[in-house]
Design an enzyme around this catalytic site. Structure first.
Site, PDB file in Angstrom:
ATOM      1  N   ARG A 151       0.418   0.972  -4.391  1.00  0.00           N
ATOM      2  CA  ARG A 151      -0.076  -0.640  -4.202  1.00  0.00           C
ATOM      3  C   ARG A 151      -0.107  -0.660  -2.712  1.00  0.00           C
ATOM      4  O   ARG A 151       0.627  -0.075  -2.105  1.00  0.00           O
ATOM      5  CB  ARG A 151       0.674  -1.821  -4.274  1.00  0.00           C
ATOM      6  CG  ARG A 151       0.811  -2.013  -6.056  1.00  0.00           C
ATOM      7  CD  ARG A 151      -0.554  -2.620  -6.493  1.00  0.00           C
ATOM      8  NE  ARG A 151      -0.480  -2.969  -7.723  1.00  0.00           N
ATOM      9  CZ  ARG A 151      -0.838  -2.160  -8.771  1.00  0.00           C
ATOM     10  NH1 ARG A 151      -1.569  -0.920  -8.658  1.00  0.00           N
ATOM     11  NH2 ARG A 151      -0.809  -2.554 -10.264  1.00  0.00           N
ATOM     12  N   HIS A 164      -9.293   1.970  -5.785  1.00  0.00           N
ATOM     13  CA  HIS A 164      -8.308   1.822  -6.677  1.00  0.00           C
ATOM     14  C   HIS A 164      -8.861   2.357  -8.204  1.00  0.00           C
ATOM     15  O   HIS A 164      -9.112   1.674  -9.221  1.00  0.00           O
ATOM     16  CB  HIS A 164      -8.239   0.271  -6.749  1.00  0.00           C
ATOM     17  CG  HIS A 164      -6.679  -0.150  -7.508  1.00  0.00           C
ATOM     18  ND1 HIS A 164      -6.071  -1.076  -7.205  1.00  0.00           N
ATOM     19  CD2 HIS A 164      -6.181   0.538  -8.357  1.00  0.00           C
ATOM     20  CE1 HIS A 164      -4.932  -1.312  -7.793  1.00  0.00           C
ATOM     21  NE2 HIS A 164      -4.909  -0.262  -8.672  1.00  0.00           N
TER      22      HIS A 164
END
Ligand code: NAP
Ligand code: GLV
Length: 310
Positions: free
Chosen positions: A225, A273
């Site tokens: 993250r 991502h």
């Protein structure tokens, strides 16, 4: 049983419906925003659902995350307190994540970052080949993904260290624990892989001080993250040549704004991502099993501890 699907990946919703209704006959899948009567819904399958939505479902018993991380659920201040949260653990996704991690390690270890630059300059130049057995890789987070990555990287001959909240014993991996073990862990890690969940305790953990603990010329690979890293500190460490390069699959703000300096930094590589992508074809099984457990009043697997944050 009525299940609600609320996902930002809207192209996959009909596939989810077919898979779920085939695997669990009798279960009806409703797709947000077509909720129907809110009190019908007992289970929600969610990925980045709008904040506030789950609080409108009075009979909700379980939320299944459609991703392995659950920060997208826990950051909803209205998330109902009595509801079980189960995260997705899909071995197919663990494999994808480990592939990305292996790519990151080999990319920097074999100097492809520098050879890419040489190619853009039409420059044919050989660099010394670093010794695998002398290059320590550090894996922060030794859970489902981190432990798999650590084992696979070790199998290539790299010395591997790991860091986790609770003590671990993994064959061939030097394991460190907790705040007290963090400095020793970082001190000799030349390629650092981030595989921690984003929680109150891990937010901004890779700050100027942590980067400063890493050896000069080391590399960062963040596939967990963006919020784990203080991006201004990362850019500063790169500018000062303390850090030699970074591969980032995740950033603090996603999508990364077009004018963000990370996009154009010559020693930063960005992917959008995609290190691990939920595949409904493989994710359906662990999710369906948890719905069956809930219906049978058995404990669900991979239930999230809200206090811990993961
Ligand atoms: P996991 O099984 O829950 O493992 C988390 C690991 O982090 C555990 O080893 C845990 O320690 C450690 N940890 C948590 N808080 C800590 C703290 N305060 N200090 C030290 N260690 C701490 O998670 P996972 O399935 O491996 O997934 C990790 C993360 O990857 C997810 O949360 C998600 O954010 C990210 N992810 C990203 C993508 C992508 O496409 N980029 C895809 C999937 C997942 P203990 O073992 O002691 O509990
Ligand atoms: C993706 O980021 C996930 O958490 O599965």
């Amino acid at each position: 049983m009525v299940v609600l699907l609320a996902t930002s990946h809207t192209d996959e919703v009909e596939l989810w419906r077919r898979l779920l209704e085939k695997r669990l006959p009798g279960v009806e899948l409703r797709i947000y925003p077509a909720i129907g009567e809110p009190s019908d819904i007992e289970v929600a399958l969610a990925w980045k659902a709008p904040h506030g939505l789950l609080a409108t479902l009075p009979q909700l018993r379980m939320v299944c995350s459609l991703g392995m991380g659950v920060d997208h659920l826990l950051d909803d201040p209205t998330l109902p307190s009595g509801v079980v949260i189960a995260r997705l653990v899909d071995s197919n996704m663990v494999e994808q994540m480990s592939e990305y991690a292996l790519y990151g390690v080999l990319h920097f270890h074999r100097r492809f970052d520098v050879y890419e630059r040489f190619q853009s300059e039409h420059r044919w130049q050989e660099l010394p080949l670093p010794h695998t057995a002398a290059r320590r890789v550090g894996v922060m987070g030794l859970g489902e993904i981190g432990a798999d990555c650590a084992r696979k990287i070790r199998s290539l001959g790299f010395p591997v260290s790991g860091w986790s909240r609770t003590p671990k014993s993994l064959p061939g991996i030097q394991c460190h624990t907790g705040k007290e073990g963090l400095n020793a862990f970082l001190a000799d890690v030349e390629i650092l892989l981030l595989l921690l969940p984003l929680t109150e305790r891990t937010a901004g953990i890779i700050d100027a001080r942590a980067l400063g603990r890493m050896p000069h010329g080391s590399y960062l690979v963040n596939l967990a993250r963006g919020g784990l890293v203080v991006e201004s500190a990362l850019l500063d460490a790169l500018e000062r040549d303390h850090l030699a390069g970074a591969l980032l699959d995740v950033t603090a703000v996603e999508p990364l704004p077009p004018d963000h300096p990370l996009w154009t930094h010559p020693r930063v590589k960005i992917t959008p991502h995609i290190a691990g992508l939920t595949n409904p074809l493989t994710a359906i099984e662990p999710i369906a099993r948890n719905i069956e457990r809930l219906m049978a009043k058995q404990p669900v697997t991979h239930a999230v501890d809200r206090e811990r944050g993961y």
